[in-house]
Scaffold this motif. Structure first.
Motif, PDB file in Angstrom:
ATOM      1  N   HIS A   1     -47.355   0.707 -77.794  1.00  0.00           N
ATOM      2  CA  HIS A   1     -46.610   1.074 -78.998  1.00  0.00           C
ATOM      3  C   HIS A   1     -45.546   2.109 -78.638  1.00  0.00           C
ATOM      4  CE1 HIS A   1     -49.092  -1.233 -81.658  1.00  0.00           C
ATOM      5  NE2 HIS A   1     -50.199  -0.632 -81.232  1.00  0.00           N
ATOM      6  N   HIS A   2     -44.541   2.190 -79.478  1.00  0.00           N
ATOM      7  CA  HIS A   2     -43.416   3.097 -79.230  1.00  0.00           C
ATOM      8  C   HIS A   2     -43.896   4.533 -79.028  1.00  0.00           C
ATOM      9  CE1 HIS A   2     -39.517   4.962 -79.471  1.00  0.00           C
ATOM     10  NE2 HIS A   2     -39.877   5.663 -80.533  1.00  0.00           N
ATOM     11  N   GLU A   3     -44.855   4.978 -79.862  1.00  0.00           N
ATOM     12  CA  GLU A   3     -45.340   6.366 -79.755  1.00  0.00           C
ATOM     13  C   GLU A   3     -46.024   6.592 -78.408  1.00  0.00           C
ATOM     14  OE1 GLU A   3     -45.990   4.327 -82.269  1.00  0.00           O
ATOM     15  OE2 GLU A   3     -44.773   5.199 -83.875  1.00  0.00           O
ATOM     16  N   GLU A   4     -46.781   5.572 -77.936  1.00  0.00           N
ATOM     17  CA  GLU A   4     -47.458   5.703 -76.638  1.00  0.00           C
ATOM     18  C   GLU A   4     -46.442   5.799 -75.503  1.00  0.00           C
ATOM     19  OE1 GLU A   4     -51.516   3.243 -76.683  1.00  0.00           O
ATOM     20  OE2 GLU A   4     -49.843   2.040 -77.455  1.00  0.00           O
ATOM     21  N   LYS A   5     -45.401   4.970 -75.576  1.00  0.00           N
ATOM     22  CA  LYS A   5     -44.354   5.012 -74.539  1.00  0.00           C
ATOM     23  C   LYS A   5     -43.677   6.380 -74.533  1.00  0.00           C
ATOM     24  CE  LYS A   5     -43.041   0.124 -74.868  1.00  0.00           C
ATOM     25  NZ  LYS A   5     -41.965  -0.773 -75.332  1.00  0.00           N
ATOM     26  N   GLU A   6     -43.357   6.883 -75.731  1.00  0.00           N
ATOM     27  CA  GLU A   6     -42.687   8.185 -75.834  1.00  0.00           C
ATOM     28  C   GLU A   6     -43.543   9.286 -75.230  1.00  0.00           C
ATOM     29  OE1 GLU A   6     -41.324   9.476 -79.593  1.00  0.00           O
ATOM     30  OE2 GLU A   6     -39.639   8.087 -79.661  1.00  0.00           O
ATOM     31  N   THR A   7     -44.852   9.236 -75.532  1.00  0.00           N
ATOM     32  CA  THR A   7     -45.775  10.259 -75.015  1.00  0.00           C
ATOM     33  C   THR A   7     -45.813  10.223 -73.496  1.00  0.00           C
ATOM     34  OG1 THR A   7     -47.143  10.100 -77.003  1.00  0.00           O
ATOM     35  CG2 THR A   7     -48.166  11.071 -75.040  1.00  0.00           C
ATOM     36  N   ILE A   8     -45.927   9.008 -72.936  1.00  0.00           N
ATOM     37  CA  ILE A   8     -46.014   8.862 -71.475  1.00  0.00           C
ATOM     38  C   ILE A   8     -44.723   9.331 -70.812  1.00  0.00           C
ATOM     39  CG2 ILE A   8     -46.167   7.163 -69.589  1.00  0.00           C
ATOM     40  CD1 ILE A   8     -48.057   5.561 -71.542  1.00  0.00           C
ATOM     41  N   MET A   9     -43.563   8.933 -71.373  1.00  0.00           N
ATOM     42  CA  MET A   9     -42.288   9.336 -70.780  1.00  0.00           C
ATOM     43  C   MET A   9     -42.096  10.848 -70.873  1.00  0.00           C
ATOM     44  SD  MET A   9     -40.847   7.029 -69.142  1.00  0.00           S
ATOM     45  CE  MET A   9     -39.624   8.211 -68.616  1.00  0.00           C
ATOM     46  N   THR A  10     -42.520  11.448 -71.976  1.00  0.00           N
ATOM     47  CA  THR A  10     -42.412  12.902 -72.124  1.00  0.00           C
ATOM     48  C   THR A  10     -43.275  13.594 -71.071  1.00  0.00           C
ATOM     49  OG1 THR A  10     -42.004  12.686 -74.497  1.00  0.00           O
ATOM     50  CG2 THR A  10     -42.720  14.852 -73.702  1.00  0.00           C
ATOM     51  N   GLN A  11     -44.500  13.080 -70.870  1.00  0.00           N
ATOM     52  CA  GLN A  11     -45.398  13.650 -69.849  1.00  0.00           C
ATOM     53  C   GLN A  11     -44.778  13.542 -68.459  1.00  0.00           C
ATOM     54  OE1 GLN A  11     -48.911  11.277 -70.568  1.00  0.00           O
ATOM     55  NE2 GLN A  11     -49.876  12.845 -71.849  1.00  0.00           N
ATOM     56  N   PHE A  12     -44.140  12.402 -68.195  1.00  0.00           N
ATOM     57  CA  PHE A  12     -43.530  12.205 -66.874  1.00  0.00           C
ATOM     58  C   PHE A  12     -42.321  13.125 -66.705  1.00  0.00           C
ATOM     59  CE2 PHE A  12     -41.132   9.474 -63.715  1.00  0.00           C
ATOM     60  CZ  PHE A  12     -42.047   9.658 -62.677  1.00  0.00           C
ATOM     61  N   GLN A  13     -41.518  13.247 -67.761  1.00  0.00           N
ATOM     62  CA  GLN A  13     -40.341  14.123 -67.678  1.00  0.00           C
ATOM     63  C   GLN A  13     -40.744  15.582 -67.480  1.00  0.00           C
ATOM     64  OE1 GLN A  13     -38.677  12.656 -71.370  1.00  0.00           O
ATOM     65  NE2 GLN A  13     -36.872  11.862 -70.337  1.00  0.00           N
ATOM     66  N   GLU A  14     -41.914  15.972 -68.017  1.00  0.00           N
ATOM     67  CA  GLU A  14     -42.381  17.367 -67.902  1.00  0.00           C
ATOM     68  C   GLU A  14     -43.266  17.579 -66.677  1.00  0.00           C
ATOM     69  OE1 GLU A  14     -44.275  17.993 -71.652  1.00  0.00           O
ATOM     70  OE2 GLU A  14     -42.369  18.182 -72.758  1.00  0.00           O
ATOM     71  N   ASN A  15     -43.375  16.532 -65.823  1.00  0.00           N
ATOM     72  CA  ASN A  15     -44.186  16.584 -64.593  1.00  0.00           C
ATOM     73  C   ASN A  15     -45.675  16.753 -64.874  1.00  0.00           C
ATOM     74  OD1 ASN A  15     -44.738  16.414 -61.906  1.00  0.00           O
ATOM     75  ND2 ASN A  15     -43.695  18.309 -61.296  1.00  0.00           N
ATOM     76  N   ALA A  16     -46.109  16.366 -66.092  1.00  0.00           N
ATOM     77  CA  ALA A  16     -47.552  16.329 -66.367  1.00  0.00           C
ATOM     78  C   ALA A  16     -48.149  15.096 -65.691  1.00  0.00           C
ATOM     79  CB  ALA A  16     -47.803  16.282 -67.870  1.00  0.00           C
TER      80      ALA A  16
END
Length: 677
Positions: free
Chosen positions: A507-522
């Motif tokens: 889902h869009h929210e899941e993709k956003e969460t994953i990309m945000t985590q990757f962008q923040e180096n989580a």
């Protein structure tokens, strides 16, 4: 010439029906049904022939023909022939009758495909002895139904006899002299009955130019009609405000960025509506150019829209534009298919009332109910991903907005002036200074453990990695690693790292969460399908691993590689593949040899051809009878320049020398408001 084929002797109802299936209804259609290839009956020494080449040989039968059957209808006949002191094996497929036509000691002539490694001629066909004296090129036609080659050739001979003296010249005399072109009737004849290689090449050169000129005349005509019927809005803005904004971006524009920006701004100031394609390699800075153009539109009192293919990319562009326009008073809003109802209503109201200056979104922007107060500029990113109708609907929502299409998939000039012949093309052909070239490596799939060790070392240094694979879940059809399995394997192999998984079914929210985590180096490693192909920007990522890389085209591999190398550190792209085809191996080699997207796109075009490069159904690319977009690009450019002069000057419909050319185009329906490909 326009008489039905039934005027020819030997064309009864059944033959006429078979010809109809091939699109041949008139004598003119029959004469224009050119061979799709030619067999060379010239007998040359085998030592001069290339592996895989169609050859004609003569020699003495050196062994008894050996016939084997496979099933009810399939057979293989093998015979050894002594050719210039060499013993060559000839293989005839599904021609059992040939056994009765040759005997030990016979002198025969045959043709087929040469296998130099095994000294064998495959797919052999026995030739009459007369072919030995005749030599030259023998045409081979595409057929449908029960029609035979010899029947079609006989009909074409009759058509020439019937039409003698009636194949009118349509090119102006000046073009014939300028390019030293063969007369039309002669060219038609030698396309079907070439007396030698020289006559054929001259005939083909003539027909290639004619075909490309007719096509380019159509493109230039439509371009002129669109411009006349669709006046643009002459925009004007505070030049100092635009200069201050550009200077405040904190980066120096490259020479190429300045050049294309000037072309775009000149269009926006002009009275004709802009219809321009902006192409530039990955990381060349198209987004900055787009931002300056959008600001110019806003300064002129108009709104701007940026449409992108994915929600992830729309979100990223909205965030980056808000940062770029901070402090300027420009309002940037974001709309996607998954926007909450309340937010959607608020955004639509802002748009309609003019409170929103710039909107970023996916194809949701073209849905009913999305209204603009004063739309002045539409920018479509990765434009070839949108259908023509979608672009048109968005374009027509405003009062003749300027239209800019952007793509990071560099298109060879040959295709750009063909597929986008009714557009102006701007190209950013240099990268910003300080960018380190991405090092690309090709290894076998069993090297994954070594690659994971490298990822671990990069992660220990604070860097991140992508791992891309073609499929989401296991497929019995393709032997490719799937994202879910690969994610599990990497998690097990690198327990000290946090490994994320992203694919198109989330889902869009899941993709956003994953990309945000990757962008923040989580997340240190992101396993993904190609949803990260376009636009995702994580400067800290320095490793791109592409599993089963031979399953991707060069353009897509280059796009994926472009997700790294966006920061100051050295980046690496690792292609893991065990290609089983020569094309697959060639693709991997090309990727390691060059990082130039334009060179890659040209090589991709040469490997795959124009239809597959774009996808014929999506691209609207014409199918040419004689011309080849890769080989004939110089002729294409000459034809385009000639067509532009004839249309812009009005000579096409005014000059007596162009009367036949005009009549030809009229017969093809050009001036009846029909879109002719």
């Amino acid at each position: 010439m326009n008489d039905p084929v039934t005027v020819l002797s030997g064309v009864g109802p059944k033959t006429a029906e078979q010809l109809e299936q091939m699109g041949i209804r008139t004598v003119a259609d029959l004469l224009a049904h050119f061979p799709f290839r030619y067999e060379n009956n010239e007998i040359r020494p085998l030592t001069d022939a290339e592996h895989g080449e169609q050859v004609t040989i003569q020699g003495d039968v050196h062994s008894e023909p050996e016939l084997r059957f496979f099933g009810k209808k399939k057979s293989r006949l093998t015979v050894r022939v002594l050719v210039d002191g060499l013993l060559v094996k000839a293989v005839f497929f599904n021609q059992p009758y040939v056994k009765k036509q040759i005997a030990l000691g016979d002198h025969i002539v045959l043709s087929g495909k040469l296998d130099r490694h095994r000294l064998m001629v495959n797919g052999a066909v026995l030739k009459p002895a007369s072919k030995l004296e005749q030599g030259g090129l023998e045409p081979v036609y595409s057929l449908k139904g029960e029609l035979k080659q010899r029947t079609l050739k006989k009909l074409i001979e009759e058509a020439f006899a019937f039409a003698e003296g009636r194949i009118a010249e349509i090119l102006p005399e000046s073009f014939l002299k300028q390019y030293k072109l063969m007369p039309r009737e002669e060219a038609f004849f030698y396309m079907h009955f070439p007396k030698d290689e020289t006559a054929f090449q001259q005939a083909k050169r003539r027909m290639v130019y004619e075909e490309l000129l007719l096509f380019q005349l159509k493109m230039q005509w439509f371009r002129q009609q669109e411009r006349q019927a669709d006046e643009g809005i002459m925009k004007s803005w505070d030049k100092q405000a635009l200069r201050s904004f550009t200077a405040g971006l904190g980066i120096s524009l490259t020479g190429a960025q300045k050049r294309v920006l000037q072309e775009i701004l000149d269009d926006m100031r002009g009275g004709e509506r802009m219809n321009r394609l902006l192409q530039g390699d990955v990381g060349s800075g198209k987004t900055i150019v787009a931002a300056v153009a959008l600001y110019a539109s806003v300064l002129s009192g108009f709104q701007g829209a940026l449409m992108v293919p994915t929600e992830i990319l729309a979100e990223q562009h909205a965030v980056s534009l808000k940062e770029l326009f901070a402090g300027t008073g420009v309002t940037v809003v974001h709309l996607s298919g998954s926007s909450p109802a309340k937010k959607r209503r608020e955004t639509l109201e802002q748009l309609k009332e003019g409170a929103a200056d710039i909107i970023v979104g996916t194809h949701a922007l073209i849905q009913e109910g999305v209204d603009f107060a004063n739309l002045g500029l539409v920018i479509t990113d990765e434009q070839h991903r949108f259908g023509v109708n979608q672009r048109r609907v968005l374009r027509e929502k405003g009062l003749h907005p300027d239209v800019l299409f952007m793509t990071a998939t560099p298109i060879p000039r040959t295709l750009a002036i063909t597929a986008f012949g009714d557009m102006d093309v701007s190209t950013i052909d240099e990268l910003p200074e300080g960018r380190k070239p991405i090092k690309t490596h090709w290894g076998k799939r069993n090297m994954l453990p070594r690659v994971l060790d490298f990822i671990k070392r990069e992660a220990e240094a604070g860097k991140q990695a992508y791992v891309i694979c073609p499929l989401i879940e296991e497929s019995e059809m393709l032997d490719v690693q799937n994202a879910i399995d690969l994610h599990s394997s990497i998690e097990s192999a690198l327990p000290e790292l946090t490994v994320g998984l992203m694919h198109g079914r989330l889902h869009h929210e899941e993709k956003e969460t994953i990309m945000t985590q990757f962008q923040e180096n989580a997340l240190q490693v992101l396993v993904s399908t190609t949803v990260v192909e376009v636009g995702v920007n994580v400067p800290n990522a320095t490793v791109m691993v592409i599993y089963d890389a031979d399953r991707f085209g060069l353009a897509q591999l280059h796009q994926l590689r472009g997700r790294v190398g966006r920061g100051a550190d050295q980046s690496h792209c690792v292609l893991l593949a065990d290609p089983k085809t020569e094309v697959g191996k060639e693709r991997m080699s090309i990727m390691t040899e060059t990082a130039d997207g334009f060179e890659l796109s040209q090589r991709d075009l040469e490997l795959r051809g124009p239809g597959e490069f774009f996808g014929v159904k999506q691209s609207g690319l014409p199918r040419f009878k004689v011309a080849d977009l890769v080989e004939d690009y110089r002729t294409l450019e000459a034809a385009r320049a000639d067509a532009a002069k004839l249309v812009e000057s009005g000579s096409l419909w005014q000059a007596a020398s162009c009367r036949k050319l005009f009549e030809q185009l009229a017969a093809e329906g050009l001036f009846n408001n029909e879109r002719v490909d």
